[in-house]
Design a protein around this motif. Sequence first.
Motif, PDB file in Angstrom:
ATOM      1  N   GLU A  74     -26.537 -20.571 -57.106  1.00 19.93           N
ATOM      2  CA  GLU A  74     -26.715 -22.307 -56.048  1.00 19.93           C
ATOM      3  C   GLU A  74     -26.427 -23.151 -57.614  1.00 19.93           C
ATOM      4  O   GLU A  74     -25.798 -23.798 -57.111  1.00 19.93           O
ATOM      5  CB  GLU A  74     -27.250 -22.186 -55.528  1.00 19.93           C
ATOM      6  CG  GLU A  74     -27.019 -21.645 -53.628  1.00 19.93           C
ATOM      7  CD  GLU A  74     -28.184 -21.159 -52.667  1.00 19.93           C
ATOM      8  OE1 GLU A  74     -29.396 -22.058 -53.816  1.00 19.93           O
ATOM      9  OE2 GLU A  74     -27.770 -21.120 -51.980  1.00 19.93           O
ATOM     10  N   MET A  78     -23.509 -25.979 -58.007  1.00 20.64           N
ATOM     11  CA  MET A  78     -23.698 -27.162 -57.553  1.00 20.64           C
ATOM     12  C   MET A  78     -23.383 -27.939 -59.281  1.00 20.64           C
ATOM     13  O   MET A  78     -23.882 -29.485 -59.407  1.00 20.64           O
ATOM     14  CB  MET A  78     -24.911 -27.456 -57.238  1.00 20.64           C
ATOM     15  CG  MET A  78     -25.297 -27.093 -55.739  1.00 20.64           C
ATOM     16  SD  MET A  78     -23.405 -27.102 -53.878  1.00 20.64           S
ATOM     17  CE  MET A  78     -23.801 -29.251 -54.440  1.00 20.64           C
ATOM     18  N   LYS A  84     -19.614 -29.450 -56.673  1.00 19.26           N
ATOM     19  CA  LYS A  84     -20.528 -30.271 -55.895  1.00 19.26           C
ATOM     20  C   LYS A  84     -19.856 -31.820 -54.818  1.00 19.26           C
ATOM     21  O   LYS A  84     -20.034 -31.981 -54.330  1.00 19.26           O
ATOM     22  CB  LYS A  84     -21.107 -30.964 -57.061  1.00 19.26           C
ATOM     23  CG  LYS A  84     -22.173 -32.028 -56.767  1.00 19.26           C
ATOM     24  CD  LYS A  84     -22.546 -32.613 -58.533  1.00 19.26           C
ATOM     25  CE  LYS A  84     -24.410 -33.675 -57.727  1.00 19.26           C
ATOM     26  NZ  LYS A  84     -24.859 -33.937 -58.771  1.00 19.26           N
ATOM     27  N   ALA A  87     -18.656 -30.708 -52.159  1.00 18.36           N
ATOM     28  CA  ALA A  87     -19.764 -29.981 -51.122  1.00 18.36           C
ATOM     29  C   ALA A  87     -20.811 -31.601 -50.057  1.00 18.36           C
ATOM     30  O   ALA A  87     -21.081 -31.578 -49.857  1.00 18.36           O
ATOM     31  CB  ALA A  87     -21.110 -29.353 -51.650  1.00 18.36           C
ATOM     32  N   GLN A  90     -18.042 -32.704 -47.462  1.00 15.38           N
ATOM     33  CA  GLN A  90     -17.914 -31.787 -47.016  1.00 15.38           C
ATOM     34  C   GLN A  90     -19.492 -32.304 -46.058  1.00 15.38           C
ATOM     35  O   GLN A  90     -19.682 -32.495 -44.937  1.00 15.38           O
ATOM     36  CB  GLN A  90     -18.028 -30.739 -46.845  1.00 15.38           C
ATOM     37  CG  GLN A  90     -17.544 -30.084 -45.848  1.00 15.38           C
ATOM     38  CD  GLN A  90     -18.020 -27.958 -46.481  1.00 15.38           C
ATOM     39  OE1 GLN A  90     -18.464 -27.602 -47.478  1.00 15.38           O
ATOM     40  NE2 GLN A  90     -17.059 -27.367 -46.121  1.00 15.38           N
ATOM     41  N   GLU A  91     -20.523 -32.284 -46.881  1.00 20.57           N
ATOM     42  CA  GLU A  91     -21.442 -33.172 -46.037  1.00 20.57           C
ATOM     43  C   GLU A  91     -20.933 -34.477 -45.210  1.00 20.57           C
ATOM     44  O   GLU A  91     -21.999 -35.272 -43.951  1.00 20.57           O
ATOM     45  CB  GLU A  91     -22.918 -32.962 -46.686  1.00 20.57           C
ATOM     46  CG  GLU A  91     -23.988 -33.622 -46.326  1.00 20.57           C
ATOM     47  CD  GLU A  91     -25.371 -33.739 -47.800  1.00 20.57           C
ATOM     48  OE1 GLU A  91     -26.463 -33.756 -46.910  1.00 20.57           O
ATOM     49  OE2 GLU A  91     -25.157 -32.693 -47.980  1.00 20.57           O
TER      50      GLU A  91
END
Length: 120
Positions: A74, A78, A84, A87, A90-91
Amino acid sequence: MSDLILEKAFELGKLIAESDRYKTMREKEAAMMADVDAVMLIERYQDLQRSHQMARMQGQELTESQLNEVYELEDKMMQHPLIKEFALIQEDFQKFLNQVNDHISEGIEGPRPAHSCGHT
């Protein structure tokens, strides 16, 4: 009336799909998936997750070594700039969808009362 609601929901979906947030998220996803190193990391992570899930389904506890392997992978993912970036966006998009859902809920139930933090 329910046909109108479904029509409006479809229109909302189209508006979301046309939003800059959605378009940016899809662009970042495409860039990430076009990168061989990023795809290899993602696939390794997914394979690891699947094998650990199968072990848990068979009643096996994951060892500390197995858990550390997941955490290390993980962290490595990241550290990859494209993963990264995707992510994070997307968050952000998920937070936006949560706001949309909150507004829909407010439309159904009315405004939520403000919560006070102080005690009297």
